[in-house]
Design a protein around this motif. Structure first.
Motif, PDB file in Angstrom:
ATOM      1  N   ASN A  15      -6.089   2.600   4.125  1.00 32.11           N
ATOM      2  CA  ASN A  15      -6.144   1.194   4.502  1.00 32.11           C
ATOM      3  C   ASN A  15      -6.755   0.345   3.393  1.00 32.11           C
ATOM      4  N   LYS A  58       0.832  -1.213   0.000  1.00 34.81           N
ATOM      5  CA  LYS A  58       0.000   0.000   0.000  1.00 34.81           C
ATOM      6  C   LYS A  58       0.865   1.261   0.000  1.00 34.81           C
ATOM      7  N   ASP A  69       1.423   5.369   5.951  1.00 32.93           N
ATOM      8  CA  ASP A  69       0.214   5.285   5.119  1.00 32.93           C
ATOM      9  C   ASP A  69      -0.684   6.517   5.252  1.00 32.93           C
TER      10      ASP A  69
HETATM   11 CA    CA Z   1      -3.630   2.447   9.347  1.00 39.92          CA
END
Ligand code: CA
Ligand code: UD1
Length: 439
Positions: free
Chosen positions: A253, A26, A128
């Motif tokens: 996420n 990610k 992230d």
């Molecule tokens: Ca997270």
């Protein structure tokens, strides 16, 4: 407020990112023309830390390569198989302490066995959180230093706190600790102030607390969040700074969040350009990467996407329905319904409608690439025109020349490519095939 440099920024990028359902980490998904990790590294660099560390494990090679590509001086720390954000920071700190010890030993100020470790402030940022900005990080760091805190956490108040760690405050409103969603009591689940996973710690406090963390929680992980309650129990001051916008601290996420944060980043980018003097007729259909540069009085018409290192000079009008990637556009240029990459367009030039500019296209000032024209690897001189239905590849065209409608520059014999050269002030008729090499 102090402007002291952090001793280190630690970016956490070792997690798996299961909810993305992707073969790609990610951290390496992109919004605004930059990876999620790239955005976090750019914001971190704004703090000018003495060391910038990225903790890696899942998709290790790819994530580390992206970190090194963005910040060549980055320190890569490997997380072992003990899971959790606390363990990730511990691995980073061990790496930094070893480096600090090596420096001290090299300078002759320490002998083997001396406990020399990193000193000062350590900023921790989840990898992230792509919308985090250097101003928010600097404010967090400044308040931590000014208040003499042991730890300071960046928080946000959100309408739906599902999944986040909750900020637990005591009866005086001071931060008592953080409780993860899965470990929270029903009463704690009602708290809407959440942990952003961005913090500043005193290095010694952090080192001491990390060594005492357990894995006795719903996820069986070493939680970094537990450091706050430990620091406070030891008598330290734990501060909190609330971010002005929850989106600034929201993590990616899953791909729904990726799209939402991508749209928000684009909205912020367009706002920045509009306030700097760019007309954007329809922000809803305009997408501009973060590194694109637009001069004052550029006009962007609906359905336009500007990517990569594209730059547009003053007075130019781009669109509608145009996509440019790494294209350098001069001043007073019009580009209508065009798809282009790695091209350079001179001042006063005009392109389209329906042009395809491929890499290596150089159009001189006041030149024209017109309707249903494809170009590749071509130097087109000042004032020259290729108005209609033409393919030009591997060619040099002089100044003030006109190429007739329906021309094909036949550059490929099936084995090799050859060049065509047309002089200045030439006029070629309609429907010609120039079979290269030809002058
Ligand atoms: Ca997270
Ligand atoms: C974490 C916080 C939570 C906070 C939320 C904000 C903990 C225990 N929880 O939860 O309080 O509200 O972030 O988004 O810290 N990572 C590693 N190594 C690991 C695990 C994670 O480097 O072993 C990295 C991930 O790559 C990611 C970041 O740490 O960049 C956060 O991990 P994630 O699994 O997303 O944590 P959350 O469950 O969201």
């Amino acid at each position: 407020m102090t402007t002291a440099r952090p001793a280190a920024v630690v970016v956490l990028a070792a997690g798996q990112g299961t909810r993305m359902r992707s073969a790609t980490s990610k951290m390496l998904h992109a919004i605004g023309g930059r990876t999620v990790l790239g955005h976090v590294l750019a914001a971190s660099q704004g703090l000018d830390p003495e060391r910038l560390v990225v903790v890696v494990r899942h998709a290790r090679e790819e994530v580390a390569a992206e970190a090194v590509a963005r910040v060549p001086a980055v320190v890569i720390a490997d997380q072992d198989d003990v899971p959790g954000t606390g363990r990730a920071v511990q691995c980073a700190l061990e790496r930094l302490d070893a480096a600090a010890h090596a420096v001290a030993a090299g300078a002759g100020t320490a002998s083997a066995g001396d406990e020399v470790g990193l000193e000062g402030t350590v900023v921790v940022v989840a990898g992230d959180v792509p919308l985090i900005d250097p101003e928010t990080l600097a404010e967090l760091h400044a308040q931590h230093v000014a208040g003499g805190h042991a730890a300071t956490v960046l928080t946000a108040v959100v309408p739906d706190a599902t999944g986040y760690g909750r900020i637990v405050r005591d009866e005086h409103g001071r931060v008592a600790g953080i409780v993860e969603h899965r470990d929270a009591t029903r009463e704690q689940l009602g708290i809407r102030e959440i942990n952003s996973s961005i913090y500043v710690f005193d290095a010694a406090v952090l080192r001491g607390a990390l060594g005492r963390l357990g894995q006795d929680n719903a996820q069986g992980e070493v939680y970094l969040t537990d450091v706050l309650a430990i620091a406070r129990a030891d008598g330290g001051v734990v501060g909190a700074v609330q971010a002005a916008s929850a989106l600034t601290v929201e993590g990616v996420n899953d791909r729904v969040q990726l799209a939402q944060l991508g749209a928000e980043l684009n909205r912020r980018t367009l706002t920045r350009h509009m306030l700097a003097g760019v007309t954007i007729v329809d922000p809803g259909t305009t997408w501009i990467d973060v590194d694109v540069e637009l001069a004052q009085d550029v006009t962007i018409l609906p359905g336009t996407q500007l990517h990569g290192a594209t730059t547009i000079g003053t007075g130019s009008t781009i669109g509608p329905d145009t996509t440019l990637t790494d294209v350098e556009v001069g001043e007073g240029v019009t580009v209508v319904r065009t798809h282009g990459s790695l091209a350079v367009l001179g001042d006063g030039a005009s392109v389209g409608p329906f042009a395809y500019l491929r890499p290596g296209t150089h159009l001189g000032a006041h030149g024209k690439i017109g309707t249903f024209v494809e170009t590749k690897n071509v130097e087109i001189g000042e004032g020259s025109k290729i108005p209609h239905l033409t393919y030009v590849g591997d060619a040099t065209i002089g100044e003030g020349t006109n190429i007739g409608a329906g021309s094909i520059f036949v550059n490929y014999d099936g084995v090799r490519k050859h060049r065509t050269s047309v002089g200045s002030h030439a006029r070629t008729g309609a429907n010609n095939k120039f079979v290269a090499p030809v002058t």
